[in-house]
Structures are given as C-alpha cells and as structure tokens.
Design an enzyme around this catalytic site. Structure first.
Site, PDB file in Angstrom:
ATOM      1  N   GLY A  15      12.436   1.646  -4.946  1.00 39.32           N
ATOM      2  CA  GLY A  15      11.757   2.701  -4.518  1.00 39.32           C
ATOM      3  C   GLY A  15      11.761   2.526  -3.108  1.00 39.32           C
ATOM      4  N   ASN A  16      12.444   2.409  -2.206  1.00 41.66           N
ATOM      5  CA  ASN A  16      13.023   3.324  -0.831  1.00 41.66           C
ATOM      6  C   ASN A  16      13.738   4.352  -0.926  1.00 41.66           C
ATOM      7  OD1 ASN A  16      15.127   1.735  -1.877  1.00 41.66           O
ATOM      8  ND2 ASN A  16      15.605   0.924   0.498  1.00 41.66           N
ATOM      9  N   LYS A 131       3.916  -3.636 -18.700  1.00 41.27           N
ATOM     10  CA  LYS A 131       4.148  -2.955 -17.059  1.00 41.27           C
ATOM     11  C   LYS A 131       3.006  -2.517 -16.576  1.00 41.27           C
ATOM     12  CE  LYS A 131       6.889  -0.824 -14.316  1.00 41.27           C
ATOM     13  NZ  LYS A 131       7.765  -1.146 -13.504  1.00 41.27           N
ATOM     14  N   LYS A 215      14.724   1.524 -14.813  1.00 38.31           N
ATOM     15  CA  LYS A 215      15.456   2.716 -14.089  1.00 38.31           C
ATOM     16  C   LYS A 215      17.023   1.729 -14.081  1.00 38.31           C
ATOM     17  CE  LYS A 215      15.837   2.170  -9.946  1.00 38.31           C
ATOM     18  NZ  LYS A 215      15.388   0.673  -9.901  1.00 38.31           N
ATOM     19  N   LYS A 277      17.456  -5.699 -12.347  1.00 43.21           N
ATOM     20  CA  LYS A 277      19.261  -5.138 -11.588  1.00 43.21           C
ATOM     21  C   LYS A 277      20.455  -6.160 -12.534  1.00 43.21           C
ATOM     22  CE  LYS A 277      15.994  -3.615  -7.631  1.00 43.21           C
ATOM     23  NZ  LYS A 277      16.041  -2.721  -8.101  1.00 43.21           N
TER      24      LYS A 277
END
Ligand code: ADP
Ligand code: MG
Length: 315
Positions: A15-16, A131, A215, A277
C-alpha cells in the site's frame, strides 16, 4: 531474442508504494520507481506486482453510485479490478519512464499486462467471505444492498457495515506465457495487479468472480511460475519481527521456512498484514533450490538484494 540478466526478481509492492488517493499516488510512485530502477540498473530482470486496496475501493464505490443514480446494472468487482490494474499500471509505467530518463538511461519497453488468475470455485474461502471492500454503510443501507445486490455484508470493527468478499488462493495465471516472454525479452512487466482478476472456468468461458486474491500470494505464484530467483515483498517495515509491538520485539535478519511457519502458528504475524507476506515468502522459498524471499521497506529494496538489510526467508 532472450536477454541475459544477473537474476530474476519478482517485486510485490504494498500500500505505501501507491498511497491512499490520487494525489498521494502521484508522489508515491516516484519513490517506487526509484526502488525498481535501482534493481534494473544493477542488471536484474524485474517483474512487478502491486496491491490495489484503496484504488479498487474508489472505483467500486464510484461504479456503485453510478448504477444507483442511473438505475443500471452494477459493475462487477472483477471489472473494477481490471480498471484498477490499468490505472495503477499507467502510473507505474509513467513513473518508471521518467526515472530512466532522470538517470540518463535508455528507457526499456515497459508494459502492464491486465492479468486474470484462475481460482478454485470450491475454495473454502468462498464459504467464509472475510475481506471488506468498498464504502462503509449504515445498517439499513447494508441490509438493502444485501437484498438487492446479493452482497454479503458484515459489521466492521464498530465503524459501520461493509461488503465482504472471499479471498481464494490463486491457482493459475491465465496470461503467464505472455508475461514470461515479455520479461525474458527485457521488457519491464507490471502484472497480477491487485492479486489478479479472479476468474473461474465455465466451459470455454472464464467468468469473473466477486473475490479479492491476496497480492502477496499472487506474487509468490508468479515468482514460482517464471522461475524467479528472488521474491521481494516491499512494505512499510524494514524487517519482520517477533513480539511485534511488545517490549520483547525482536527484528529478524533471517528466517527458515520452518521457523516462519512455527512463528505463524504462534500468532506472531497479524492476519490481515504480515501473515500473508510470511506465508507467500514460505511458499516461494520452499518451491525449489536457491529460492530466496525477502521482506523489507520499499526504499531498501537494493540494500536487501545486496544482503545489507531486510528479513531473508530461505528453506
Ligand atoms: P502492505 O500494504 O505492504 O501489504 P500491510 O499493512 O498489509 O502492508 O502489512 C505490513 C504491516 O504489517 C507493517 O506495517 C506492520 O505494521 C504489520 N505487522 C504485523 N505483524 C508484524 C510483524 N510480526 N513484524 C513486522 N510487521 C508486522
Ligand atoms: Mg496488505
């Protein structure tokens, strides 16, 4: 013609790397482009995967308002994901182009592949959509939308109601061979954006489904499929920690896949953020010989590839 490279790297941008709105994205992509060109300049083949949470949310909300005000059919979430891939791809392409010029480098071909990813329609995730996407609604509006649109809505941490969708596992990247040949030819490829457009096979047709693929999971699948050497997940922390946010916090330089799974079991990684992640990193690192996964800060991509920082996950 196949080019030769130092190594093959799949980059997953969090996101960042893109910010939360249009203005933030225009600024953020400049830093993101620097991090990416750093690796290309060192001679690596690079494929780029990115998230799309805020962007697909905006598109989805806008399309929902449009359908409401014109009394027309709502735009499927899969179409919103396709739109977000194109929009984000455009900004990354543009920022990379500029960064190559800033460094007086020749601009290589750069392209975004609108990517579909097949999921299993029997995936357990469909039984428990979790989600949240799109706008917050009051209870009445949420229940009305559930009735008229068939949405599943849930209360989100006391902040109101939101639509929830499933997050199934990615099974097959439909455009894989196009992506592979472009990348091996020396093109910088942006693909699997937002985790890919989730589709299921209906005979000859690939039908979009209202779901969001993680993702990081999509990036791990891509990294395995293209025979990458490294999967680098770029996020908002320089390293993975155990005891995160506690007084016993310990930042890790290296993790074996076995240790990572044990810590995951112990609840060391938050489910909506670090856990996917670490699981993506383990999935890739355990997929063959000499496969390295890394998790680090966006700005530290080059340092991490050169062994100076980040958390390295190996089998
Ligand atoms: P992205 O947008 O890059 O996917 P997320 O916010 O989803 O980023 O995930 C990264 C965040 O995970 C970090 O900013 C950090 O706040 C959080 N986090 C949760 N558990 C841990 C942990 N054990 N070690 C490091 N960061 C953690
Ligand atoms: Mg995330």
């Amino acid at each position: 013609m196949t080019k030769t490279f130092k190594s093959k790297i799949v980059i997953a941008l969090g996101g960042n790397a893109l910010g939360n709105n249009l203005k933030e994205q225009m600024v953020a992509v400049k830093t993101t482009a620097k991090a990416i060109v750093d690796l290309i300049e060192e001679g690596h083949e690079v494929l780029i995967v990115h998230g799309n949470g805020p962007q697909v949310g905006v598109i989805n909300n806008a399309m929902t308002e449009y359908a409401h005000s014109t009394d027309s059919d709502p735009t499927p979430l899969s179409v919103c994901v396709a739109m977000s891939q194109a929009y984000i791809g455009y900004d990354i392409q543009n920022a990379l182009h500029e960064e190559f010029l800033n460094r007086n480098l020749e601009v290589p071909p750069i392209a975004t592949v609108v990517t579909q990813i097949r999921v299993d329609e029997n995936d357990k995730a469909f039984e428990n959509p979790s989600k949240p996407i799109g706008k917050f609604m009051g209870k009445d509006e949420a229940l009305a939308a559930a009735g008229s649109r068939g949405w599943i809505v849930k209360e989100d941490a006391g902040r109101g109601y939101r639509r929830v969708v499933a997050s199934p596992a990615p099974k097959e990247i439909v455009e894989l061979s196009a992506i592979k040949s472009m990348a091996d030819d020396g093109q910088v490829v942006i693909c699997c954006g937002g985790g890919g457009i989730p589709v299921i096979s209906k005979g000859k047709h690939l039908a979009g489904v209202p779901a969001v693929i993680d993702k990081d999971a999509a990036a791990a699948l891509l990294a395995k499929n293209v025979g990458a050497d490294t999967l680098i997940i770029l996020t908002a922390v320089e390293k993975v920690a155990i005891g995160y946010g506690t007084e016993n916090e310990k930042w890790l330089d290296k993790l074996s896949t076995k240790e990572a799974l044990k810590y995951a079991d112990d609840g060391e990684f938050a489910p909506g953020s670090m856990l996917p992640k670490v699981l993506a990193a383990v999935d890739f690192a355990s997929s063959g010989e000499n496969k390295t996964a890394m998790i680090t800060l966006l700005e530290k991509a080059k340092d991490a590839i050169n062994g100076k920082t980040g958390t390295k996950i190996v089998d």
